[in-house]
Structure formats: C-alpha cells, structure tokens
Design a protein around this motif. Sequence first.
Motif, PDB file in Angstrom:
ATOM      1  N   MET A 132       0.800  -1.018   0.078  1.00 39.66           N
ATOM      2  CA  MET A 132      -0.017  -0.155   0.072  1.00 39.66           C
ATOM      3  C   MET A 132       0.744   0.763  -0.021  1.00 39.66           C
ATOM      4  SD  MET A 132      -3.224  -1.531  -0.191  1.00 39.66           S
ATOM      5  CE  MET A 132      -3.911  -0.165   0.814  1.00 39.66           C
ATOM      6  N   LEU A 133       0.497   2.309  -0.251  1.00 42.37           N
ATOM      7  CA  LEU A 133       1.292   3.513  -0.428  1.00 42.37           C
ATOM      8  C   LEU A 133       0.678   4.295   1.128  1.00 42.37           C
ATOM      9  CD1 LEU A 133      -0.583   4.734  -4.265  1.00 42.37           C
ATOM     10  CD2 LEU A 133       2.205   3.486  -3.857  1.00 42.37           C
ATOM     11  N   PRO A 134       1.733   5.280   1.246  1.00 46.54           N
ATOM     12  CA  PRO A 134       3.319   5.354   0.273  1.00 46.54           C
ATOM     13  C   PRO A 134       4.754   4.556   0.669  1.00 46.54           C
ATOM     14  CG  PRO A 134       3.312   6.164   2.365  1.00 46.54           C
ATOM     15  CD  PRO A 134       1.753   5.476   2.245  1.00 46.54           C
ATOM     16  N   VAL A 135       5.035   3.761  -0.343  1.00 46.82           N
ATOM     17  CA  VAL A 135       5.924   3.102  -0.307  1.00 46.82           C
ATOM     18  C   VAL A 135       7.310   3.595  -0.346  1.00 46.82           C
ATOM     19  CG1 VAL A 135       7.291   1.610  -2.335  1.00 46.82           C
ATOM     20  CG2 VAL A 135       4.341   1.381  -2.281  1.00 46.82           C
ATOM     21  N   HIS A 136       7.534   3.273   0.000  1.00 47.49           N
ATOM     22  CA  HIS A 136       9.176   4.151   1.234  1.00 47.49           C
ATOM     23  C   HIS A 136      10.107   2.959  -0.001  1.00 47.49           C
ATOM     24  CE1 HIS A 136      12.591   5.617   4.138  1.00 47.49           C
ATOM     25  NE2 HIS A 136      12.435   5.585   3.318  1.00 47.49           N
ATOM     26  N   LEU A 137      10.889   3.249  -0.306  1.00 49.79           N
ATOM     27  CA  LEU A 137      12.390   2.857  -1.487  1.00 49.79           C
ATOM     28  C   LEU A 137      14.255   3.539  -0.577  1.00 49.79           C
ATOM     29  CD1 LEU A 137      11.059   2.538  -4.619  1.00 49.79           C
ATOM     30  CD2 LEU A 137      10.953   0.572  -2.977  1.00 49.79           C
ATOM     31  N   GLN A 138      15.286   2.833  -1.085  1.00 46.16           N
ATOM     32  CA  GLN A 138      16.194   2.824  -0.523  1.00 46.16           C
ATOM     33  C   GLN A 138      17.128   2.197  -1.488  1.00 46.16           C
ATOM     34  OE1 GLN A 138      16.614   2.732   4.271  1.00 46.16           O
ATOM     35  NE2 GLN A 138      16.314   5.162   4.299  1.00 46.16           N
ATOM     36  N   PHE A 139      18.632   3.491  -1.885  1.00 46.51           N
ATOM     37  CA  PHE A 139      19.138   2.088  -2.737  1.00 46.51           C
ATOM     38  C   PHE A 139      21.194   3.113  -2.346  1.00 46.51           C
ATOM     39  CE2 PHE A 139      14.903   3.282  -5.297  1.00 46.51           C
ATOM     40  CZ  PHE A 139      14.834   1.370  -5.672  1.00 46.51           C
ATOM     41  N   PRO A 140      21.244   1.842  -2.021  1.00 49.89           N
ATOM     42  CA  PRO A 140      23.199   3.029  -2.128  1.00 49.89           C
ATOM     43  C   PRO A 140      23.725   3.326  -3.328  1.00 49.89           C
ATOM     44  CG  PRO A 140      22.943   0.370  -2.454  1.00 49.89           C
ATOM     45  CD  PRO A 140      21.578   1.022  -2.530  1.00 49.89           C
ATOM     46  N   ILE A 141      24.601   4.606  -3.760  1.00 46.82           N
ATOM     47  CA  ILE A 141      24.906   4.967  -5.027  1.00 46.82           C
ATOM     48  C   ILE A 141      26.501   4.442  -4.190  1.00 46.82           C
ATOM     49  CG2 ILE A 141      25.232   6.639  -6.503  1.00 46.82           C
ATOM     50  CD1 ILE A 141      22.406   7.517  -5.249  1.00 46.82           C
ATOM     51  N   ARG A 142      27.255   3.623  -5.298  1.00 46.33           N
ATOM     52  CA  ARG A 142      28.778   3.891  -5.442  1.00 46.33           C
ATOM     53  C   ARG A 142      29.225   4.660  -5.878  1.00 46.33           C
ATOM     54  NH1 ARG A 142      26.874  -1.415  -4.974  1.00 46.33           N
ATOM     55  NH2 ARG A 142      27.114  -1.958  -7.292  1.00 46.33           N
ATOM     56  N   GLY A 143      30.317   5.270  -5.140  1.00 47.08           N
ATOM     57  CA  GLY A 143      30.869   6.397  -5.649  1.00 47.08           C
ATOM     58  C   GLY A 143      32.226   6.262  -6.784  1.00 47.08           C
ATOM     59  N   GLY A 144      31.860   6.893  -8.458  1.00 52.86           N
ATOM     60  CA  GLY A 144      33.437   6.357  -8.892  1.00 52.86           C
ATOM     61  C   GLY A 144      32.779   4.811  -9.835  1.00 52.86           C
ATOM     62  N   ASP A 145      31.529   4.553  -9.485  1.00 47.90           N
ATOM     63  CA  ASP A 145      31.511   3.453 -10.716  1.00 47.90           C
ATOM     64  C   ASP A 145      29.979   3.145 -11.198  1.00 47.90           C
ATOM     65  OD1 ASP A 145      30.810   0.604 -10.772  1.00 47.90           O
ATOM     66  OD2 ASP A 145      30.343   0.278  -8.883  1.00 47.90           O
ATOM     67  N   PHE A 146      31.258   3.496 -12.724  1.00 45.33           N
ATOM     68  CA  PHE A 146      30.026   3.828 -14.164  1.00 45.33           C
ATOM     69  C   PHE A 146      29.387   2.460 -13.940  1.00 45.33           C
ATOM     70  CE2 PHE A 146      33.432   7.402 -14.033  1.00 45.33           C
ATOM     71  CZ  PHE A 146      32.371   8.324 -14.460  1.00 45.33           C
ATOM     72  N   HIS A 147      29.940   1.388 -13.943  1.00 43.97           N
ATOM     73  CA  HIS A 147      28.950   0.515 -14.100  1.00 43.97           C
ATOM     74  C   HIS A 147      27.795   0.505 -13.406  1.00 43.97           C
ATOM     75  CE1 HIS A 147      29.184  -3.999 -15.598  1.00 43.97           C
ATOM     76  NE2 HIS A 147      28.102  -3.861 -14.598  1.00 43.97           N
ATOM     77  N   SER A 148      27.469   0.514 -12.852  1.00 41.55           N
ATOM     78  CA  SER A 148      26.534   0.238 -11.711  1.00 41.55           C
ATOM     79  C   SER A 148      25.352   1.552 -10.765  1.00 41.55           C
ATOM     80  CB  SER A 148      26.529  -0.088  -9.960  1.00 41.55           C
ATOM     81  OG  SER A 148      27.292   0.239  -9.276  1.00 41.55           O
ATOM     82  N   ALA A 149      26.497   2.612 -12.233  1.00 41.34           N
ATOM     83  CA  ALA A 149      25.789   4.386 -11.920  1.00 41.34           C
ATOM     84  C   ALA A 149      24.156   3.861 -13.097  1.00 41.34           C
ATOM     85  CB  ALA A 149      26.038   5.237 -12.296  1.00 41.34           C
ATOM     86  N   GLY A 150      23.075   4.055 -12.025  1.00 44.58           N
ATOM     87  CA  GLY A 150      21.566   4.047 -13.572  1.00 44.58           C
ATOM     88  C   GLY A 150      20.363   3.118 -12.182  1.00 44.58           C
ATOM     89  N   GLU A 151      21.622   2.371 -11.889  1.00 44.13           N
ATOM     90  CA  GLU A 151      20.916   0.669 -10.842  1.00 44.13           C
ATOM     91  C   GLU A 151      19.593   1.555 -10.404  1.00 44.13           C
ATOM     92  OE1 GLU A 151      22.919  -1.271  -8.931  1.00 44.13           O
ATOM     93  OE2 GLU A 151      24.305  -2.763 -10.943  1.00 44.13           O
ATOM     94  N   ALA A 152      20.151   2.565  -8.592  1.00 45.32           N
ATOM     95  CA  ALA A 152      18.774   3.504  -8.218  1.00 45.32           C
ATOM     96  C   ALA A 152      17.724   3.555  -9.176  1.00 45.32           C
ATOM     97  CB  ALA A 152      19.651   4.360  -7.520  1.00 45.32           C
ATOM     98  N   SER A 153      18.079   4.377 -10.090  1.00 47.69           N
ATOM     99  CA  SER A 153      16.709   4.693 -10.802  1.00 47.69           C
ATOM    100  C   SER A 153      16.150   3.777 -11.669  1.00 47.69           C
ATOM    101  CB  SER A 153      17.392   6.584 -11.650  1.00 47.69           C
ATOM    102  OG  SER A 153      18.465   6.947 -11.031  1.00 47.69           O
ATOM    103  N   SER A 154      17.054   2.863 -11.929  1.00 50.95           N
ATOM    104  CA  SER A 154      16.432   1.673 -12.434  1.00 50.95           C
ATOM    105  C   SER A 154      15.225   1.324 -11.571  1.00 50.95           C
ATOM    106  CB  SER A 154      16.761   0.976 -13.210  1.00 50.95           C
ATOM    107  OG  SER A 154      16.600  -0.340 -13.488  1.00 50.95           O
ATOM    108  N   GLY A 155      16.186   1.327 -10.272  1.00 55.22           N
ATOM    109  CA  GLY A 155      15.254   0.400  -9.426  1.00 55.22           C
ATOM    110  C   GLY A 155      13.773   0.739  -9.181  1.00 55.22           C
ATOM    111  N   MET A 156      13.872   2.835  -9.272  1.00 60.35           N
ATOM    112  CA  MET A 156      13.058   3.322  -8.444  1.00 60.35           C
ATOM    113  C   MET A 156      11.671   3.718 -10.165  1.00 60.35           C
ATOM    114  SD  MET A 156      12.152   7.350  -8.680  1.00 60.35           S
ATOM    115  CE  MET A 156      12.030   6.930 -10.946  1.00 60.35           C
ATOM    116  N   LYS A 157      12.469   3.420 -11.167  1.00 62.29           N
ATOM    117  CA  LYS A 157      10.650   3.530 -12.287  1.00 62.29           C
ATOM    118  C   LYS A 157      10.045   2.285 -11.949  1.00 62.29           C
ATOM    119  CE  LYS A 157      11.974   4.073 -17.387  1.00 62.29           C
ATOM    120  NZ  LYS A 157      11.392   3.353 -18.714  1.00 62.29           N
ATOM    121  N   LYS A 158      11.122   1.271 -12.162  1.00 59.63           N
ATOM    122  CA  LYS A 158      10.502  -0.162 -12.133  1.00 59.63           C
ATOM    123  C   LYS A 158       9.449  -0.325 -11.214  1.00 59.63           C
ATOM    124  CE  LYS A 158      11.802  -5.029 -11.663  1.00 59.63           C
ATOM    125  NZ  LYS A 158      12.703  -6.271 -10.851  1.00 59.63           N
TER     126      LYS A 158
END
Lengths: 116, 151
Positions: free
Chosen positions: B1-27
Amino acid sequence: MRLCDCVDLLAAEVLVPAKDMETEIRVACGADLMSDAMAFACSTNEMMLTGLVNLQVIRTAEMMDVKVLVFVRGKRPDPTMVELACEKGICVLRTSNPMFTACGLLYQAGIQGKGA
Amino acid sequence: MLPVHLQFPIRGGDFHSAGEASSGMKKALSKLGVDPSAVKRASVAMYEAEINAVIHAGGGEADVEIFADRVSIVIRDHGPGIPDVGLAMQEGWSTAPDAAREMGFGAGMGLPNIQRNADDLTIDTRVGEGTALTILVRFHRPAPTAPGPEA
C-alpha cells in the motif's frame, strides 16, 4: 516506418531483436552526449542513434523509454551492454553508417525529430 | 500500500552500477501504474542526480517515497558540496572529470535537466560536508493504490 525496414535501410546488424520487428518507428534522435539526449530529446523518441559505447547509453535509453538503440560508425557494444539491453527490452542495432548518413537516411524515409 | 518507501545505495566512481537506483525507482513507479510521462520525468531527474553523486561526490544514497499523487526523491551525498549553486545551474557549466565525459556526461546539463523534469527541486548544500537534492515529481493522474513492489 517499420523497424524491420529501418534495419534494411541502415544495412544494420540486429544485436538484440525487438519483440515485434514490425513496430512503427516515428521519432528518433541522434546524440553522443547522454545529458543532451535527455535535455533536448526527452519527449517521444522511439529510436536513438549514438556513437558512444558504454553501459550508460543503455541506462539513458531505459530512462527515456527509447525502444531502439542504433550504434553508428560500426561501434560494437560489449556483452554486458547487450545483456542489459536484453533485460530492459531495448532493441539494439549496429550499422557501419556514420551518424550523419544514418540520421539522413531515416529522415529521408519519413522518421521525424523531436517537435516535428 | 502507498506510500512506498525505497532506499538505494549509490557507489562513488562506479560507472558500471550507476543508474541502478534510478532503474529500481522506475520499475517501482511503473509497477504501481503511475502515468508514463511522470515516470519518465522522475527517472530522468533521478538518473542525472545519481550520476552527479557518482561523478562528483564519491557516492551517497537515494531515498524515494511514492505517494498516490507524487514521488519525492532525495539524493544525499557526503561530497565536496556546491560552492556556487547559481553557477552550477547554468547549462554548460561543469567541473566533471574526463571519465565522466567519456561516459557521455559532464556537459553541464545535469542540474538544469533535473530542474526541467522536476515540479520542485531543493538543493541543500554545504561546502566540505555534502549535498542533498530533493526532487518532487507530481503525477498527472493518481497512482492506483497497489501493493508495494517486491523487495
């Protein structure tokens, strides 16, 4: 224009097929700067052409809801990129045409840019 | 049920995983049935902010709250802060390193892009301490009340 006709027109190699290769492509953009693509082309692009080859190109396409990515100048995405595109349902093509020529061919065939 | 709360780590300098948080939110937004134009605006805004945290700030974390009529995204980092926010908001102004430019970023479009896609943007920054960006995107039509996304 049907996606399969775009493939023929660009003499492109299909690296990741779309679920429906008959899907209609009406709007496209071409960019090597991903922030520019998101700033100036973030409306209804169904196809993005680029000469940039890295994972963030796939991420950018994902965020922008781009259905088809075309790598120009014969650039080849690595297996990680292909795998991510596959996972996100993004069709990936590759053509030896340079950016200007690839965009020109598609435009001439009726595909429009943003705002047209 | 809403609201939904999501948390994601963002790793510095890691261009491989960059975007995973946004992808998770989009999904999550898509799964909740949020209108696609709002999903795209929120995704692009968060992705630019996430990339900024990766490039400039040694990473951080993303905190996302999804309500029936809006999503609130907070990207918090412990980087160097932004000395002149007005300058940073100007299109074309950038301090990004070559590594970021090679990835197609660092053209000085990040913050302006976030502003363009957000209904509200708050920048809380302290030099030497870090930056918190709060991005608000309203939905054109309310999201259907749905179970939260799978963890």
